[in-house]
Design an enzyme around this catalytic site. Structure first.
Site, PDB file in Angstrom:
ATOM      1  N   GLU A  25       0.754  -1.129   0.066  1.00 32.55           N
ATOM      2  CA  GLU A  25      -0.056   0.108  -0.076  1.00 32.55           C
ATOM      3  C   GLU A  25       0.830   1.357  -0.100  1.00 32.55           C
ATOM      4  O   GLU A  25       2.161   1.108   0.111  1.00 32.55           O
ATOM      5  CB  GLU A  25      -0.905  -0.084   1.246  1.00 32.55           C
ATOM      6  CG  GLU A  25      -0.063  -0.182   2.410  1.00 32.55           C
ATOM      7  CD  GLU A  25      -0.564   0.594   3.541  1.00 32.55           C
ATOM      8  OE1 GLU A  25      -1.167   1.918   3.522  1.00 32.55           O
ATOM      9  OE2 GLU A  25      -0.336   0.423   4.816  1.00 32.55           O
ATOM     10  N   LYS A 160      -3.351  -1.742  14.493  1.00 36.89           N
ATOM     11  CA  LYS A 160      -2.575  -0.778  15.110  1.00 36.89           C
ATOM     12  C   LYS A 160      -3.033  -0.603  16.558  1.00 36.89           C
ATOM     13  O   LYS A 160      -4.121  -0.454  16.779  1.00 36.89           O
ATOM     14  CB  LYS A 160      -2.630   0.513  14.371  1.00 36.89           C
ATOM     15  CG  LYS A 160      -1.531   0.300  13.024  1.00 36.89           C
ATOM     16  CD  LYS A 160      -1.712   2.066  12.559  1.00 36.89           C
ATOM     17  CE  LYS A 160      -2.672   2.148  11.643  1.00 36.89           C
ATOM     18  NZ  LYS A 160      -2.361   1.394  10.252  1.00 36.89           N
TER      19      LYS A 160
HETATM   20  N1  PSU Z   1      -0.222   0.482   8.724  1.00 38.62           N
HETATM   21  C1  PSU Z   1       1.122   1.417   9.236  1.00 38.62           C
HETATM   22  N2  PSU Z   1       1.117   2.768   8.871  1.00 38.62           N
HETATM   23  C2  PSU Z   1      -0.048   3.204   8.412  1.00 38.62           C
HETATM   24  C3  PSU Z   1      -1.346   2.352   7.830  1.00 38.62           C
HETATM   25  C4  PSU Z   1      -1.123   1.174   8.266  1.00 38.62           C
HETATM   26  O1  PSU Z   1       2.139   0.658   9.420  1.00 38.62           O
HETATM   27  O2  PSU Z   1       0.103   4.278   8.021  1.00 38.62           O
HETATM   28  C5  PSU Z   1      -2.534   3.204   7.257  1.00 38.62           C
HETATM   29  C6  PSU Z   1      -2.919   1.863   6.310  1.00 38.62           C
HETATM   30  O3  PSU Z   1      -2.953   2.502   5.151  1.00 38.62           O
HETATM   31  C7  PSU Z   1      -4.368   2.137   6.721  1.00 38.62           C
HETATM   32  C8  PSU Z   1      -4.679   3.323   7.287  1.00 38.62           C
HETATM   33  O4  PSU Z   1      -5.415   1.452   5.794  1.00 38.62           O
HETATM   34  O5  PSU Z   1      -3.540   3.617   8.034  1.00 38.62           O
HETATM   35  C9  PSU Z   1      -5.894   3.210   8.224  1.00 38.62           C
HETATM   36  O6  PSU Z   1      -6.467   4.280   8.208  1.00 38.62           O
HETATM   37  P1  PSU Z   1      -7.832   4.639   8.777  1.00 38.62           P
HETATM   38  O7  PSU Z   1      -7.831   4.294  10.250  1.00 38.62           O
HETATM   39  O8  PSU Z   1      -8.020   6.096   8.768  1.00 38.62           O
HETATM   40  O9  PSU Z   1      -9.010   3.805   7.957  1.00 38.62           O
END
Ligand code: PSU
Ligand code: MN
Length: 310
Positions: A25, A160
């Protein structure tokens, strides 16, 4: 959809010759870490995958076109422009393409694109999930819905740690997403190798995971899978240590009224500040660890697929 997708030569060749590919990604590049660490990270991730004889396919929207596989200049562009490039979930794709804009694809958007071009394995850091206080804010990452809709296996170090992990797992159960612990019975918590919550099933080798994926395909089960791969214990940040920083970062976000798609990048940057970059080091290491496992699984799955054809 194909008319909006530009597949670079390396990925095109791998698709044509039926060689293994791992999707990556781009939100993590543009919004997950600062320059130049993001550029060094993505180059190293791609190198790890190539060393396994597997093709990396970093996915992003550039100038209104979906790129599957980015060259060095494109990676540099995404890394340098960073937060100026809009974070692109699945719902943003049509708008960005219609406006000839750029977009850094989230896990959800990347899974959607990977599945569309037939890439089955995808590596990231940690998936998005149910945020703490979601009962008040309703903030649940679209990653969970998107993964349940796409036939891909997402290798991640759990969700996370800034999230509500038990509720994230409940949500995945509701959506029918399998959560497999790689050599662990417990869902990893991103910076920390182990949380108290159990995964749905455990598998101990990439070959077993590939075998499982092959059977899942034969059963025509199309929802995604999470392969939860803990950060190596010697490099983790202990839960007691990181938890206070996460709580502080969440407090700061609330007092600054940070919501929606800005919340996750904000929290990651705040925690990096509060841990004096230790969280960034852990984040980078766990991404390498996931890229390697994803490549080995992609290779093992590819072997099974070849066997089927003879
Ligand atoms: N994993 C990481 N760092 C990131 C992300 C994932 O180590 O920045 C990103 C991914 O792209 C994931 C996003 O889809 O954070 C999630 O964002 P939200 O909680 O707004 O959906
Ligand atoms: Mn959100």
């Amino acid at each position: 959809m194909n008319k909006f997708i530009h597949i670079n030569n390396e990925v095109k060749r791998a698709l044509l010759t039926k060689n293994p590919i791992v999707a990556l990604e781009s939100t993590i590049i543009a919004h997950g870490m600062p320059y130049p660490q993001n550029m060094a990270m993505v180059k190293q991730v791609e190198a790890i995958i190539r060393e396994c004889g597997v093709t990396p396919a970093t996915i992003a929207v550039i100038n209104g076109e979906i790129h599957v596989g980015c060259d060095c200049d494109e990676l540099e562009y995404l890394s340098k422009r960073g937060r100026e490039i809009p974070k692109a979930g699945k719902r943003d794709l049509a708008y960005l393409i219609s406006q000839s804009k750029d977009g850094a694809t989230t896990v959800g958007a990347t899974a959607y694109i990977a599945a569309a071009v037939g890439i089955k394995i995808f590596a990231t850091g940690g998936i998005g999930g149910v945020h703490r206080n979601a009962e008040k804010t309703f903030d649940i990452s679209n990653d969970l819905e998107a993964i349940s809709d796409c036939n891909v296996a997402v290798v991640s170090a759990g969700a996370k740690a800034i999230l509500d992990l038990p509720r994230t797992l409940e949500y995945l159960e509701t959506k029918g997403v399998e959560v497999i612990g790689y050599r662990t019975d417990f869902f990893p918590a991103f910076y920390t190798a182990k949380s108290p919550i159990r995964v749905n099933h455990r598998l101990n080798t990439p070959k077993e995971i590939a075998h499982y994926l092959k059977i899942k395909n034969e059963l025509d089960i199309k929802s995604g899978v999470i392969i939860a791969n803990p950060i190596p214990e010697e490099l983790e940040i202990k839960a007691e240590e990181i938890e206070a920083k996460i709580a502080e970062a969440i407090q700061a976000a609330a007092s600054e009224n940070i919501t929606g798609k800005d919340l996750t990048p904000y929290l990651l940057f705040k925690i990096k500040e509060l841990t004096k970059n230790r969280s960034l080091d852990a984040n980078i290491v766990l991404v390498y660890n996931n890229a390697y496992l994803a490549a080995v699984i992609a290779k093992a799955l590819n072997e099974y697929e070849k066997e089927l054809k003879v």
